[in-house]
Design a protein around this motif. Structure first.
Motif, PDB file in Angstrom:
ATOM      1  N   VAL A 150       0.936  -1.153  -0.158  1.00 37.24           N
ATOM      2  CA  VAL A 150      -0.166   0.159   0.216  1.00 37.24           C
ATOM      3  C   VAL A 150       0.955   1.272  -0.048  1.00 37.24           C
ATOM      4  CG1 VAL A 150      -0.381  -0.113   2.541  1.00 37.24           C
ATOM      5  CG2 VAL A 150      -1.795   1.298   1.162  1.00 37.24           C
ATOM      6  N   VAL A 151       0.713   2.057  -0.917  1.00 38.46           N
ATOM      7  CA  VAL A 151       1.544   3.354  -1.341  1.00 38.46           C
ATOM      8  C   VAL A 151       0.775   4.711  -1.540  1.00 38.46           C
ATOM      9  CG1 VAL A 151       3.501   1.972  -2.206  1.00 38.46           C
ATOM     10  CG2 VAL A 151       1.911   2.743  -3.453  1.00 38.46           C
ATOM     11  N   PRO A 152       1.002   5.739  -1.139  1.00 40.04           N
ATOM     12  CA  PRO A 152       0.688   6.887  -1.696  1.00 40.04           C
ATOM     13  C   PRO A 152       0.640   6.919  -3.217  1.00 40.04           C
ATOM     14  CG  PRO A 152       2.249   7.434  -0.066  1.00 40.04           C
ATOM     15  CD  PRO A 152       2.574   6.130  -0.441  1.00 40.04           C
ATOM     16  N   ALA A 153      -0.354   7.288  -3.877  1.00 42.01           N
ATOM     17  CA  ALA A 153      -0.608   6.993  -5.434  1.00 42.01           C
ATOM     18  C   ALA A 153      -0.787   8.724  -5.920  1.00 42.01           C
ATOM     19  CB  ALA A 153      -1.709   6.122  -5.703  1.00 42.01           C
ATOM     20  N   ASN A 154      -1.686   9.410  -5.454  1.00 39.23           N
ATOM     21  CA  ASN A 154      -1.948  10.824  -5.891  1.00 39.23           C
ATOM     22  C   ASN A 154      -2.032  11.660  -5.032  1.00 39.23           C
ATOM     23  OD1 ASN A 154      -2.637   8.712  -8.161  1.00 39.23           O
ATOM     24  ND2 ASN A 154      -4.551   9.425  -8.222  1.00 39.23           N
ATOM     25  N   TYR A 155      -1.056  12.633  -5.136  1.00 40.59           N
ATOM     26  CA  TYR A 155      -1.018  13.653  -4.175  1.00 40.59           C
ATOM     27  C   TYR A 155      -1.771  14.930  -4.909  1.00 40.59           C
ATOM     28  CZ  TYR A 155       2.972  11.565  -1.742  1.00 40.59           C
ATOM     29  OH  TYR A 155       3.818  10.791  -0.981  1.00 40.59           O
ATOM     30  N   ASN A 156      -3.065  14.965  -4.822  1.00 44.14           N
ATOM     31  CA  ASN A 156      -4.033  15.587  -5.507  1.00 44.14           C
ATOM     32  C   ASN A 156      -3.881  17.333  -5.055  1.00 44.14           C
ATOM     33  OD1 ASN A 156      -4.970  13.729  -7.193  1.00 44.14           O
ATOM     34  ND2 ASN A 156      -6.545  12.873  -6.061  1.00 44.14           N
ATOM     35  N   GLY A 165      -2.935  -0.161  -3.700  1.00 48.26           N
ATOM     36  CA  GLY A 165      -2.201  -1.582  -3.347  1.00 48.26           C
ATOM     37  C   GLY A 165      -3.268  -2.697  -3.069  1.00 48.26           C
ATOM     38  N   GLU A 166      -2.769  -3.553  -2.331  1.00 47.04           N
ATOM     39  CA  GLU A 166      -3.556  -4.890  -2.246  1.00 47.04           C
ATOM     40  C   GLU A 166      -4.928  -4.634  -1.646  1.00 47.04           C
ATOM     41  OE1 GLU A 166       0.307  -7.748  -2.309  1.00 47.04           O
ATOM     42  OE2 GLU A 166      -0.338  -6.929  -0.370  1.00 47.04           O
ATOM     43  N   VAL A 167      -6.081  -5.145  -1.755  1.00 44.11           N
ATOM     44  CA  VAL A 167      -7.101  -4.947  -1.453  1.00 44.11           C
ATOM     45  C   VAL A 167      -7.149  -5.185   0.131  1.00 44.11           C
ATOM     46  CG1 VAL A 167      -9.671  -5.944  -1.095  1.00 44.11           C
ATOM     47  CG2 VAL A 167      -8.708  -5.668  -3.172  1.00 44.11           C
ATOM     48  N   GLU A 168      -6.502  -6.104   1.090  1.00 41.73           N
ATOM     49  CA  GLU A 168      -6.404  -6.115   2.174  1.00 41.73           C
ATOM     50  C   GLU A 168      -5.648  -5.206   2.868  1.00 41.73           C
ATOM     51  OE1 GLU A 168      -5.263 -10.106   3.569  1.00 41.73           O
ATOM     52  OE2 GLU A 168      -6.946 -11.156   2.533  1.00 41.73           O
ATOM     53  N   ALA A 169      -4.592  -4.714   2.122  1.00 46.16           N
ATOM     54  CA  ALA A 169      -3.700  -3.583   2.801  1.00 46.16           C
ATOM     55  C   ALA A 169      -4.330  -2.324   2.830  1.00 46.16           C
ATOM     56  CB  ALA A 169      -2.493  -3.615   2.124  1.00 46.16           C
ATOM     57  N   ILE A 170      -5.196  -2.324   1.732  1.00 45.88           N
ATOM     58  CA  ILE A 170      -5.929  -0.843   1.486  1.00 45.88           C
ATOM     59  C   ILE A 170      -6.829  -0.819   2.766  1.00 45.88           C
ATOM     60  CG2 ILE A 170      -7.665   0.323   0.069  1.00 45.88           C
ATOM     61  CD1 ILE A 170      -5.175   0.884  -1.028  1.00 45.88           C
ATOM     62  N   ASN A 171      -7.615  -1.794   2.773  1.00 49.84           N
ATOM     63  CA  ASN A 171      -8.397  -1.884   3.917  1.00 49.84           C
ATOM     64  C   ASN A 171      -7.990  -1.682   5.057  1.00 49.84           C
ATOM     65  OD1 ASN A 171     -10.740  -2.331   2.074  1.00 49.84           O
ATOM     66  ND2 ASN A 171     -10.576  -4.519   2.252  1.00 49.84           N
ATOM     67  N   ALA A 172      -6.836  -2.363   5.640  1.00 58.39           N
ATOM     68  CA  ALA A 172      -6.064  -1.983   6.893  1.00 58.39           C
ATOM     69  C   ALA A 172      -5.562  -0.639   7.017  1.00 58.39           C
ATOM     70  CB  ALA A 172      -4.999  -3.010   7.013  1.00 58.39           C
ATOM     71  N   ALA A 173      -5.188   0.031   5.961  1.00 61.59           N
ATOM     72  CA  ALA A 173      -4.616   1.348   5.990  1.00 61.59           C
ATOM     73  C   ALA A 173      -5.896   2.130   6.527  1.00 61.59           C
ATOM     74  CB  ALA A 173      -3.973   1.621   4.479  1.00 61.59           C
ATOM     75  N   CYS A 174      -7.195   2.159   5.690  1.00 59.69           N
ATOM     76  CA  CYS A 174      -8.082   2.761   5.776  1.00 59.69           C
ATOM     77  C   CYS A 174      -8.620   3.102   7.339  1.00 59.69           C
ATOM     78  CB  CYS A 174      -9.378   2.525   4.806  1.00 59.69           C
ATOM     79  SG  CYS A 174      -9.072   2.890   3.205  1.00 59.69           S
ATOM     80  N   GLU A 175      -8.616   1.794   7.792  1.00 62.21           N
ATOM     81  CA  GLU A 175      -8.930   1.873   9.271  1.00 62.21           C
ATOM     82  C   GLU A 175      -7.911   2.458  10.264  1.00 62.21           C
ATOM     83  OE1 GLU A 175     -11.931   0.753  10.439  1.00 62.21           O
ATOM     84  OE2 GLU A 175     -12.286   0.655   8.485  1.00 62.21           O
ATOM     85  N   ALA A 176      -6.574   2.207   9.857  1.00 63.18           N
ATOM     86  CA  ALA A 176      -5.715   3.180  10.536  1.00 63.18           C
ATOM     87  C   ALA A 176      -5.558   4.354  10.321  1.00 63.18           C
ATOM     88  CB  ALA A 176      -4.209   2.430  10.082  1.00 63.18           C
ATOM     89  N   LEU A 177      -6.015   4.971   9.131  1.00 61.65           N
ATOM     90  CA  LEU A 177      -5.976   6.339   8.820  1.00 61.65           C
ATOM     91  C   LEU A 177      -7.342   7.003   9.569  1.00 61.65           C
ATOM     92  CD1 LEU A 177      -4.827   6.115   5.043  1.00 61.65           C
ATOM     93  CD2 LEU A 177      -3.621   7.248   6.575  1.00 61.65           C
ATOM     94  N   LYS A 178      -8.356   6.426   9.384  1.00 65.06           N
ATOM     95  CA  LYS A 178      -9.393   6.853  10.279  1.00 65.06           C
ATOM     96  C   LYS A 178      -8.968   7.127  11.869  1.00 65.06           C
ATOM     97  CE  LYS A 178     -13.041   4.963   7.231  1.00 65.06           C
ATOM     98  NZ  LYS A 178     -13.680   3.690   7.176  1.00 65.06           N
ATOM     99  N   GLU A 179      -8.370   6.283  12.365  1.00 67.50           N
ATOM    100  CA  GLU A 179      -7.761   6.181  13.711  1.00 67.50           C
ATOM    101  C   GLU A 179      -7.230   7.494  14.059  1.00 67.50           C
ATOM    102  OE1 GLU A 179      -6.436   2.643  15.220  1.00 67.50           O
ATOM    103  OE2 GLU A 179      -8.048   1.387  14.344  1.00 67.50           O
ATOM    104  N   LYS A 180      -6.158   7.798  12.926  1.00 65.60           N
ATOM    105  CA  LYS A 180      -5.066   8.984  13.003  1.00 65.60           C
ATOM    106  C   LYS A 180      -6.123  10.183  12.671  1.00 65.60           C
ATOM    107  CE  LYS A 180      -1.075   6.992  13.164  1.00 65.60           C
ATOM    108  NZ  LYS A 180      -0.230   7.147  14.333  1.00 65.60           N
ATOM    109  N   GLY A 181      -7.408  10.040  12.439  1.00 69.44           N
ATOM    110  CA  GLY A 181      -8.111  11.320  12.306  1.00 69.44           C
ATOM    111  C   GLY A 181      -8.358  11.675  10.746  1.00 69.44           C
ATOM    112  N   ALA A 182      -8.432  10.893  10.032  1.00 63.75           N
ATOM    113  CA  ALA A 182      -8.787  11.190   8.585  1.00 63.75           C
ATOM    114  C   ALA A 182     -10.211  11.464   8.676  1.00 63.75           C
ATOM    115  CB  ALA A 182      -8.280   9.932   7.512  1.00 63.75           C
TER     116      ALA A 182
END
Length: 291
Positions: A150-156, A165-182
């Motif tokens: 899972v990597v940064p892809a578009n700095y919009n 990235g991979e589906v599982e890694a993206i799902n895990a990253a989304c959860e972690a990012l919400k916890e960080k305040g996204a």
């Protein structure tokens, strides 16, 4: 200075390009030439197809490219770029507009790119997600900590980064990012992990095609996704384009550098107004317009 910017995949809409085809003989000629090069009537899908028809990668990428490039040719004398840039696929439109590539070669590369990316998507379940409301450095750090690809892809723009990235890694990253305040971490309806290491098979395929294509000296610099700075040397442009499929689209940084180098007006050439919105979020004082 005038900066011309070219949108990527996602800007397509039903009926795109029909007004150009009906009003301009030059546009009609180029659209018909495109049908021959591609081996199917893309004009039928662009002008009369459904949203689903337009969503096919082999259609979407050439359709957005054709709308942008033909529009830049139709506006003729008023098209006077001091610099150009394109978002992802849009970089190829920009390279035809600044005369690095011919119309025919640009379209052939776009078609090859679309098919290669489609093939790469089928090799492994993968996706992308939009992350809103977090600092880029936090998103980058979380991606490093997640197991799998899972990597940064578009700095919009500031506060809007797409990860890939991979589906599982993206799902895990989304959860972690919400916890960080996204504010949001939302999986996107895309067919694969564009601008990530998972696009390596597509990058190799496209690189082989790029290697065999003539790149000419451009009429103005292109600010490429990979380097974010002004490039005029055809060999450098070629090398950066080869790297693009597996590297992030650094749109925020590209716009910042264009402003720093004197861009006052950003004109979006092609379907939609997404890039104009991003430019305003990156640099509020810039003027934006549609071609």
């Amino acid at each position: 200075m005038n900066a011309y910017i070219f949108p990527g995949q996602g800007a397509q809409f039903v009926g795109m390009g029909l007004d150009l085809y009906e009003k301009s003989d030059l546009a009609k000629e180029l659209f018909e030439q495109a049908n021959e090069i591609l081996g199917f009537k893309i004009t039928d899908i662009m002008f009369e197809g459904t949203t689903e028809d337009l969503k096919q990668t082999k259609v979407t990428q050439p359709a957005v490219f054709l709308h942008s490039v033909i529009l830049s040719k139709v506006i003729g004398n008023t098209f006077n770029p001091d610099m150009v840039a394109g978002h992802s696929l849009g970089e190829l439109s920009a390279l035809v507009a600044n005369k690095t590539l011919s119309f025919e070669d640009g379209l052939k590369l776009v078609s090859r790119r679309a098919l290669a990316m489609q093939k790469a998507c089928e090799l492994k379940p993968s996706t992308m997600a939009a992350v809103l409301g977090l600092d880029d450095t936090i998103v980058e750090q979380v991606c490093k900590e997640i197991e799998g690809v899972v990597v940064p892809a578009n700095y919009n723009c500031p506060g809007q980064l797409v990860i890939s990235g991979e589906v599982e890694a993206i799902n895990a990253a989304c959860e972690a990012l919400k916890e960080k305040g996204a504010r949001r971490a939302l999986v996107l309806p895309v067919g694969g992990a564009f601008h990530s290491p998972l696009m390596e098979p597509a990058r190799e395929d496209l690189a082989a095609a790029i290697e065999q294509t003539t790149f000419s000296k451009p009429i103005c610099p292109v600010y490429q996704n990979v380097t974010t700075t002004a490039v005029v040397n055809p060999d450098d442009i070629k090398k950066n384009l080869m790297a693009q499929l597996t590297a992030p689209v650094k749109w925020t940084q590209s716009v910042e550098n264009m402003v720093k180098d004197g861009a006052l007006l950003f004109t979006e050439v092609g379907p939609g107004k997404v890039l104009q919105g991003l430019v305003k979020k990156i640099h509020r004082e810039s003027e934006v317009a549609s071609a």
